[in-house]
Design a protein around this motif. Structure first.
Motif, short mmCIF file in Angstrom:
data_model
loop_
_atom_site.label_atom_id
_atom_site.label_comp_id
_atom_site.label_asym_id
_atom_site.label_seq_id
_atom_site.Cartn_x
_atom_site.Cartn_y
_atom_site.Cartn_z
N LEU A 1 0.68 -1.16 0.00
CA LEU A 1 0.00 0.17 -0.03
C LEU A 1 0.84 1.26 -0.03
O LEU A 1 1.55 1.25 0.90
CB LEU A 1 -0.70 -0.10 1.15
CG LEU A 1 -1.88 -1.18 1.27
CD1 LEU A 1 -2.75 -0.85 2.55
CD2 LEU A 1 -2.81 -1.14 -0.02
N PRO A 2 0.97 1.89 -1.17
CA PRO A 2 1.94 3.22 -1.43
C PRO A 2 1.32 4.26 -0.43
O PRO A 2 0.27 4.56 -0.37
CB PRO A 2 1.84 3.70 -2.49
CG PRO A 2 0.42 3.04 -2.93
CD PRO A 2 0.13 1.81 -2.19
N PRO A 3 2.43 4.88 0.28
CA PRO A 3 2.14 6.05 1.10
C PRO A 3 1.52 7.29 0.34
O PRO A 3 0.81 7.95 1.08
CB PRO A 3 3.39 6.59 1.74
CG PRO A 3 4.19 5.36 1.67
CD PRO A 3 3.92 4.58 0.40
N LEU A 4 1.62 7.14 -1.05
CA LEU A 4 1.25 8.38 -1.81
C LEU A 4 -0.18 8.04 -1.92
O LEU A 4 -1.06 9.16 -2.56
CB LEU A 4 1.61 8.36 -3.23
CG LEU A 4 3.30 8.85 -3.08
CD1 LEU A 4 3.79 8.69 -4.50
CD2 LEU A 4 3.26 10.30 -3.05
N SER A 5 -1.16 6.98 -1.67
CA SER A 5 -2.46 6.77 -2.07
C SER A 5 -3.06 6.40 -0.73
O SER A 5 -2.54 5.53 -0.09
CB SER A 5 -2.55 5.74 -2.93
OG SER A 5 -3.88 5.46 -3.19
N GLN A 6 -4.42 6.88 -0.59
CA GLN A 6 -5.16 6.38 0.57
C GLN A 6 -6.52 5.50 -0.06
O GLN A 6 -7.38 5.24 0.59
CB GLN A 6 -5.76 7.65 1.47
CG GLN A 6 -4.65 8.39 2.06
CD GLN A 6 -3.63 7.63 2.80
OE1 GLN A 6 -4.09 6.88 3.68
NE2 GLN A 6 -2.53 7.76 2.49
N GLU A 7 -6.39 5.45 -1.37
CA GLU A 7 -7.68 4.82 -1.73
C GLU A 7 -7.25 3.62 -2.93
O GLU A 7 -7.59 3.60 -3.83
CB GLU A 7 -8.30 6.03 -2.76
CG GLU A 7 -8.87 6.97 -1.79
CD GLU A 7 -9.65 8.15 -2.65
OE1 GLU A 7 -9.93 8.06 -3.74
OE2 GLU A 7 -9.98 9.24 -2.15
N VAL A 8 -6.58 2.76 -2.12
CA VAL A 8 -6.23 1.38 -3.03
C VAL A 8 -7.53 0.33 -3.21
O VAL A 8 -8.00 0.15 -2.08
CB VAL A 8 -4.89 1.03 -2.41
CG1 VAL A 8 -4.69 -0.35 -3.26
CG2 VAL A 8 -3.78 1.68 -2.50
N ASP A 9 -7.65 0.09 -4.37
CA ASP A 9 -9.01 -0.77 -4.57
C ASP A 9 -8.59 -1.99 -5.38
O ASP A 9 -7.54 -2.08 -5.59
CB ASP A 9 -9.84 0.09 -5.24
CG ASP A 9 -11.42 -0.38 -5.54
OD1 ASP A 9 -11.78 -1.26 -4.89
OD2 ASP A 9 -12.26 0.41 -6.08
N TRP A 10 -9.67 -3.00 -5.20
CA TRP A 10 -9.64 -4.25 -6.04
C TRP A 10 -10.17 -4.46 -7.33
O TRP A 10 -11.26 -3.78 -7.39
CB TRP A 10 -10.17 -5.31 -5.00
CG TRP A 10 -11.55 -4.98 -4.70
CD1 TRP A 10 -12.64 -5.57 -5.26
CD2 TRP A 10 -12.04 -4.58 -3.40
NE1 TRP A 10 -13.83 -5.15 -4.68
CE2 TRP A 10 -13.58 -4.34 -3.51
CE3 TRP A 10 -11.59 -3.83 -2.24
CZ2 TRP A 10 -14.27 -3.91 -2.69
CZ3 TRP A 10 -12.41 -3.33 -1.39
CH2 TRP A 10 -13.69 -3.26 -1.55
#
Length: 295
Positions: free
Chosen positions: A148-157
């Motif tokens: 989970l990259p620190p640059l993103s808070q919206e990682v989806d499947w």
């Protein structure tokens, strides 16, 4: 921060339930084992079984799927002979599955390619394929960690049927397209929605291609093992809960149309991967939206 792909169980073709039938079902894998040097090629046995080491059966075979596919029918015929032979099986607990294809020339992706996914978003069905890409560096094995990259808070499947190209071609006719297909596998098109939908000028690439954002596998199921790739159950589970469940018969553009379309623009090479789109149930369109978290 890590989230394990084991928590994002993807199921395709009821693949783990297939019997191991030498005359019909060829499931090619890349794997590692503690007693072997580097990656090897194998055949996955059904019903959760182990792996037959193809390189032990024939030491002249290449040890990577890319080289195996590039040699075409010559190597496939060896694999068929191995299927028919009574060979020792490495227990599943002793092997590590890699992605069935690593370092391909390209990973081509298709957006908005399920009718039911379009309905979910209340948008028109596309009149021509929507094409984007992931870098090959995003590919990881089916049970590897997704970062989970620190640059993103919206990682989806996004669960997807993936097509693996077996023969080079350009300007391929739809009627000839399946001759260029080696087989199919399951993919997870991990997507950072903030970068896909709002950042980077709303270009999709960066949101789709973080390292580890393309788990593949475990097996490349050869095309002759599948009666109809466009009538397969496809689903995704997050922490055991089914979040996506559909059928590849919902695909707007089928394999043949996608190969014909893409090959107008670029040459397709053995090992190239085409992710064919995802069905409804992704996190971003839930109310409220749901995104992946650590663990």
């Amino acid at each position: 921060m890590l989230v394990s792909c084991r928590r994002l169980l993807t199921a395709l073709l009821q693949a783990q339930k297939w019997p191991f039938q030498p005359s019909r079902n060829m499931r090619l894998v890349q794997f590692q084992a503690p007693h072997l040097m580097g990656p090897h090629l194998g055949l996955e046995s059904g019903n959760g079984g182990g792996v037959i080491n193809l390189n032990a059966f024939d030491p002249t075979l290449p040890k990577t799927m890319m080289e195996f596919l590039e040699q075409g029918e010559a190597t496939l015929s060896v694999a068929r002979r191995a299927l028919a032979a009574q060979l020792p099986v490495l227990p599943r607990s002793e092997v590590t599955f890699l992605a069935p294809v690593t370092r391909p020339d390209k990973v081509v992706c298709v957006g908005m390619n399920y009718v039911d996914h379009c309905k979910e978003q209340n948008v028109p069905v596309p009149k021509e394929p929507i094409i984007f890409s992931k870098f090959a560096s995003s590919i990881v094995g089916p049970y590897d960690e997704v970062i989970l990259p620190p640059l993103s808070q919206e990682v989806d499947w996004e669960v997807e049927l993936a097509v693996i190209i077996g023969r080079k071609g350009k300007h391929i006719k739809a009627t000839d397209a399946m001759a260029h297909v080696a087989g199919f596998t399951v993919a997870h098109d991990v997507s950072a929605r903030d970068w896909q939908m709002r950042r980077n000028g709303k270009q999709w690439l960066l949101g789709k291609t973080f390292d580890t954002f393309c788990p593949l596998g475990p097996a490349l199921v050869t095309k002759d093992s599948i009666a109809d790739p466009h009538n397969l159950k496809i689903c995704c589970r997050v922490n055991g809960e089914v979040v996506q469940s559909s059928n590849t018969n919902q695909m707007v553009f089928k394999t043949e149309e996608l190969i014909a379309w893409v090959s107008q623009f670029v040459t397709l090479y053995p090992g190239d991967v085409i992710l064919t789109g995802t069905p409804p149930g992704v996190g971003v369109f839930r109310k409220p939206p749901v995104f992946l978290k650590v663990g």
